[in-house]
Design an enzyme around this catalytic site. Structure first.
Site, PDB file in Angstrom:
ATOM      1  N   GLU A 197       0.655  -1.058   0.074  1.00 56.47           N
ATOM      2  CA  GLU A 197      -0.349   0.021   0.088  1.00 56.47           C
ATOM      3  C   GLU A 197       0.826   1.573   0.079  1.00 56.47           C
ATOM      4  O   GLU A 197       0.465   2.506  -0.157  1.00 56.47           O
ATOM      5  CB  GLU A 197      -0.842  -0.106   1.217  1.00 56.47           C
ATOM      6  CG  GLU A 197      -2.065  -1.136   1.285  1.00 56.47           C
ATOM      7  CD  GLU A 197      -2.925  -0.902   2.279  1.00 56.47           C
ATOM      8  OE1 GLU A 197      -2.496  -0.650   3.482  1.00 56.47           O
ATOM      9  OE2 GLU A 197      -3.961  -1.631   2.099  1.00 56.47           O
TER      10      GLU A 197
ATOM     11  N   GLU B 165       7.624 -21.601   7.636  1.00 53.29           N
ATOM     12  CA  GLU B 165       7.837 -20.677   8.976  1.00 53.29           C
ATOM     13  C   GLU B 165       8.605 -21.289   9.733  1.00 53.29           C
ATOM     14  O   GLU B 165       9.263 -20.534  10.698  1.00 53.29           O
ATOM     15  CB  GLU B 165       6.514 -20.425   9.375  1.00 53.29           C
ATOM     16  CG  GLU B 165       5.910 -21.726  10.388  1.00 53.29           C
ATOM     17  CD  GLU B 165       4.793 -21.212  11.228  1.00 53.29           C
ATOM     18  OE1 GLU B 165       4.765 -21.323  12.451  1.00 53.29           O
ATOM     19  OE2 GLU B 165       3.895 -20.923  10.520  1.00 53.29           O
TER      20      GLU B 165
END
Length: 308
Positions: A92, A123
């Site tokens: 963004e 992960e």
């Protein structure tokens, strides 16, 4: 149960974000409205948890902005929901602040496909995080923000450890006190939101807390870098009709000029908001506005002061 799995289970049992809440054991039998009210009440506690960490967050932001002013990058690194939050915040920045996409980067364990599906084992690899950062040529001017609700995710902790070894600025954002991630980072931020409505579902309060903190980090860093004029997004990139209309409105709010003058200024500056404002308020032409902003390192107020 294998020894490593038993050790991990024991570790999870100590985490606030993984705690079981017996008072919610009947939640699947409640009315939809009651569940919604319960969730909403839970979410309402998150801002207070963030508020408790504001001094630490502010200190991290000042350090990040100083590095970015020297050309460094802001890099988020996380797995699962935490990784997605980082990718979202990074994505963004270009349309909101006209940043180059290479300046704010979101890394998620397992790569882009992990945005929409689980990548098994990603992960759990600190080495994967180190490889991802090395592939992007991490330097001492960069900042790495490791994000992990538990504060123990190897990918996030590994990213911070690797970055610190390279001399980069490091921030560890977690939702448990006394986390390994905060300990590994120069700036540890622990937003303790408590146990989740659904046991261990850290996309809920923990995810909300991460989103709020990342909003603070990216927005205030960009304010410090001169990406705003007051509370106006003057580095907005007008990539569609809605944003072109918003660009015109921002120039109008900043200058009070009539529509015809605003359109002329935007035309003279290739549609760029910040230099258009400088044209109108500083009484200079498009090329001069660009030169003044370059000399002021993009800070509109500084550039305006030099026209007076």
């Amino acid at each position: 149960m294998t020894a490593p799995l038993a050790a991990l289970r024991a570790q999870l049992d100590t985490l606030t974000t993984e705690a079981f809440r017996p008072e919610l054991a009947d939640i699947d039998r409640r009315s939809t409205l009651d569940i919604a009210r319960t969730m909403n009440a839970e979410d309402a506690t998150v801002p207070a948890a963030v508020e408790a960490q504001l001094p630490r967050i502010a200190a991290a932001i000042d350090a990040i902005a100083a590095r970015m002013a020297r050309g460094g990058r802001l890099i988020y690194a996380g797995a699962g929901t935490a990784g997605r939050m980082g990718v979202l915040d990074a994505s963004e920045c270009p349309p909101t602040f006209n940043t180059d996409p290479s300046r704010v980067i979101g890394l998620i364990a397992g790569g882009p496909s992990a945005m929409v599906e689980a990548v098994e084992g990603a992960e759990d690899s600190a080495e994967l995080a180190a490889g991802d950062l090395a592939a992007r040529g991490l330097t001492a001017e960069d900042t790495v923000v490791g994000i992990s609700a538990s504060g123990r995710t190897p990918y996030a902790v590994g990213a911070v450890a690797f970055a610190r070894g390279r001399g980069a600025l490091t921030v560890g954002l977690s939702c448990n006190a006394g986390s390994a991630l905060a300990a590994a980072a120069e700036h540890g931020i622990e937003v303790v939101v408590g146990p989740e409505l659904l046991t261990g579902s850290t996309r809920l309060k923990a995810g909300t807390a991460q989103k709020l903190v990342l909003n603070l980090i990216s927005t205030i860093t960009m304010i410090r870098l001169g990406k705003t004029y007051g509370n106006l997004m003057v580095d907005l990139r007008a990539s569609n009709e809605k944003l072109r209309a918003r660009s015109h409105r921002i120039v109008a709010l900043a200058t009070g000029a009539p529509d015809e003058e605003i359109e002329a200024a935007l035309t003279a500056t290739g549609g760029e908001v910040k230099p258009a404002i400088l044209v109108l308020l500083g009484g200079v032409d498009g090329p001069a506005a660009a030169e003044l902003l370059t000399a002021a390192q993009g800070h509109l107020r500084t550039a305006l002061d030099r026209t007076r």
